[in-house]
Design a protein around this motif. Structure first.
Motif, PDB file in Angstrom:
ATOM      1  N   GLY A 115      38.797  35.059  52.685  1.00 32.44           N
ATOM      2  CA  GLY A 115      39.616  34.087  53.384  1.00 32.44           C
ATOM      3  C   GLY A 115      39.763  32.758  52.684  1.00 32.44           C
ATOM      4  N   GLY A 116      39.221  32.624  51.495  1.00 28.10           N
ATOM      5  CA  GLY A 116      39.342  31.388  50.747  1.00 28.10           C
ATOM      6  C   GLY A 116      38.906  31.598  49.308  1.00 28.10           C
ATOM      7  N   VAL A 117      39.226  30.619  48.454  1.00 30.16           N
ATOM      8  CA  VAL A 117      38.864  30.718  47.042  1.00 30.16           C
ATOM      9  C   VAL A 117      38.186  29.411  46.650  1.00 30.16           C
ATOM     10  CG1 VAL A 117      39.722  31.019  44.702  1.00 30.16           C
ATOM     11  CG2 VAL A 117      40.840  32.207  46.580  1.00 30.16           C
ATOM     12  N   ARG A 118      36.938  29.543  46.184  1.00 31.40           N
ATOM     13  CA  ARG A 118      36.190  28.376  45.716  1.00 31.40           C
ATOM     14  C   ARG A 118      35.994  28.491  44.215  1.00 31.40           C
ATOM     15  NH1 ARG A 118      31.275  29.420  49.660  1.00 31.40           N
ATOM     16  NH2 ARG A 118      31.452  31.260  48.359  1.00 31.40           N
ATOM     17  N   SER A 119      35.677  27.375  43.588  1.00 29.63           N
ATOM     18  CA  SER A 119      35.417  27.378  42.139  1.00 29.63           C
ATOM     19  C   SER A 119      34.252  28.297  41.814  1.00 29.63           C
ATOM     20  CB  SER A 119      35.116  25.962  41.652  1.00 29.63           C
ATOM     21  OG  SER A 119      36.226  25.132  41.856  1.00 29.63           O
ATOM     22  N   ARG A 153      44.034  36.122  44.655  1.00 31.11           N
ATOM     23  CA  ARG A 153      44.569  36.952  45.738  1.00 31.11           C
ATOM     24  C   ARG A 153      43.489  37.865  46.301  1.00 31.11           C
ATOM     25  NH1 ARG A 153      49.457  40.280  44.346  1.00 31.11           N
ATOM     26  NH2 ARG A 153      49.424  40.583  46.573  1.00 31.11           N
ATOM     27  N   GLU A 154      42.717  38.490  45.411  1.00 34.48           N
ATOM     28  CA  GLU A 154      41.658  39.395  45.851  1.00 34.48           C
ATOM     29  C   GLU A 154      40.560  38.638  46.600  1.00 34.48           C
ATOM     30  OE1 GLU A 154      40.202  41.806  42.635  1.00 34.48           O
ATOM     31  OE2 GLU A 154      42.238  42.379  42.051  1.00 34.48           O
ATOM     32  N   LEU A 155      40.149  37.501  46.050  1.00 29.21           N
ATOM     33  CA  LEU A 155      39.110  36.706  46.689  1.00 29.21           C
ATOM     34  C   LEU A 155      39.565  36.220  48.064  1.00 29.21           C
ATOM     35  CD1 LEU A 155      37.880  34.644  43.613  1.00 29.21           C
ATOM     36  CD2 LEU A 155      36.527  36.316  44.899  1.00 29.21           C
ATOM     37  N   PHE A 156      40.800  35.811  48.163  1.00 31.28           N
ATOM     38  CA  PHE A 156      41.309  35.316  49.433  1.00 31.28           C
ATOM     39  C   PHE A 156      41.359  36.433  50.467  1.00 31.28           C
ATOM     40  CE2 PHE A 156      44.462  33.997  52.526  1.00 31.28           C
ATOM     41  CZ  PHE A 156      44.035  32.709  52.815  1.00 31.28           C
ATOM     42  N   SER A 157      41.761  37.627  50.046  1.00 37.96           N
ATOM     43  CA  SER A 157      41.861  38.735  50.999  1.00 37.96           C
ATOM     44  C   SER A 157      40.488  39.169  51.502  1.00 37.96           C
ATOM     45  CB  SER A 157      42.594  39.917  50.371  1.00 37.96           C
ATOM     46  OG  SER A 157      41.815  40.497  49.347  1.00 37.96           O
ATOM     47  N   VAL A 158      39.460  39.014  50.675  1.00 40.65           N
ATOM     48  CA  VAL A 158      38.113  39.430  51.067  1.00 40.65           C
ATOM     49  C   VAL A 158      37.421  38.344  51.886  1.00 40.65           C
ATOM     50  CG1 VAL A 158      35.822  40.013  50.186  1.00 40.65           C
ATOM     51  CG2 VAL A 158      37.832  40.999  49.129  1.00 40.65           C
ATOM     52  N   ALA A 162      47.844  29.059  38.803  1.00 45.49           N
ATOM     53  CA  ALA A 162      47.424  30.370  39.306  1.00 45.49           C
ATOM     54  C   ALA A 162      47.539  30.419  40.822  1.00 45.49           C
ATOM     55  CB  ALA A 162      45.998  30.660  38.862  1.00 45.49           C
ATOM     56  N   ALA A 163      47.199  29.311  41.490  1.00 46.05           N
ATOM     57  CA  ALA A 163      47.332  29.273  42.950  1.00 46.05           C
ATOM     58  C   ALA A 163      48.791  29.440  43.360  1.00 46.05           C
ATOM     59  CB  ALA A 163      46.769  27.967  43.489  1.00 46.05           C
ATOM     60  N   LYS A 164      49.698  28.814  42.631  1.00 50.99           N
ATOM     61  CA  LYS A 164      51.123  28.972  42.939  1.00 50.99           C
ATOM     62  C   LYS A 164      51.570  30.404  42.694  1.00 50.99           C
ATOM     63  CE  LYS A 164      55.718  27.134  41.875  1.00 50.99           C
ATOM     64  NZ  LYS A 164      56.289  28.272  42.473  1.00 50.99           N
ATOM     65  N   LEU A 165      51.148  30.990  41.596  1.00 42.50           N
ATOM     66  CA  LEU A 165      51.485  32.393  41.323  1.00 42.50           C
ATOM     67  C   LEU A 165      50.929  33.312  42.400  1.00 42.50           C
ATOM     68  CD1 LEU A 165      50.904  32.776  37.467  1.00 42.50           C
ATOM     69  CD2 LEU A 165      53.068  32.954  38.683  1.00 42.50           C
TER      70      LEU A 165
END
Length: 172
Positions: free
Chosen positions: A42-46, A35-40, A66-69
Motif C-alpha cells: 500500500g505504499g513505497v518507502r526508500s 508498482r509491485e511494492l504498492f500493490s503488496v 519512476a513514480a510518474k511512470l
C-alpha cells in the motif's frame, strides 16, 4: 550542366537517442518495483526500494520519474464517447440516475442531472403504480430533459416515440 546529386554530402544526419519518451532502463525497473511494492504494502518507502536492489543515488535520480511512470502504468484513463441516438433511446427506456444520456457537445450540469433524476424517479413510480397521469408525467419530464440536449427535434421525437412504446399501457 551540373547534377545536384553530385553535391550531396556522404555524411548522414546524426541520430539523437534522447527523445521525450526515452527513459533510462533502471528508471523503468524502479517504476515496476514501485508498482509491485504498492500493490503488496500500500505504499513505497526508500527502505523498500533499497531492499529491492536500488542504490541511494538511483533513488535520488529516478524516484520522481519512476513514480510518474508507475502511476501512468497503474491508472487506467477512460474517456467516454458521446451518446449516439441508439444510446439515448436505450438509456431513456431503462433510466438510471447515474447514467444520463449525454450526446456530443453536452456539458454535464447540475440542472441537467436534476432533470434526468426527476425523469428517473417518475419512471420508477410508473413501474410501481401504473396510472395514466403518471404515464403522461413521465413523457413530459423526458421531453423537458430532451429539450435541454443539443439534438435535432426529429431525434427528440424518435426518442419520445421509442420510449412511449415501452411504457406500460394504462386505461384512462
Amino acid at each position: 550542366m551540373l547534377n545536384h546529386a553530385d553535391f550531396r554530402s556522404p555524411q548522414t544526419r546524426p541520430v539523437f537517442p534522447e527523445s521525450a519518451d526515452d527513459t533510462h532502463p533502471r528508471c523503468r525497473e524502479m517504476a515496476e518495483a514501485m508498482r509491485e511494492l504498492f500493490s503488496v504494502g500500500g505504499g513505497v518507502r526508500s527502505k523498500d526500494l533499497i531492499g529491492a536492489g536500488f542504490t541511494w543515488a538511483e533513488i535520488a535520480e529516478f524516484s520522481d520519474a519512476a513514480a510518474k511512470l508507475a502511476y501512468d502504468a497503474s491508472v487506467r484513463h477512460l474517456t467516454s464517447r458521446p451518446d449516439l441516438l441508439a444510446d439515448i433511446i436505450e438509456k431513456a427506456r431503462a433510466p438510471l440516475p447515474n447514467r444520463p444520456p449525454l450526446p456530443r457537445d453536452t456539458k454535464e450540469s447540475q440542472a441537467l442531472l436534476v432533470a434526468w433524476g426527476t425523469y428517473c424517479t417518475a419512471r420508477a413510480a410508473l413501474v410501481l403504480d401504473p396510472w395514466s397521469g403518471q404515464r403522461e408525467r413521465c413523457l413530459s419530464l423526458l421531453s423537458l430533459y430532451l429539450n435541454r440536449l443539443p439534438i435535432f427535434p426529429a431525434n427528440r421525437e424518435t426518442v419520445m416515440y421509442a420510449v412511449e412504446q415501452t411504457l406500460p399501457q394504462v386505461a384512462q
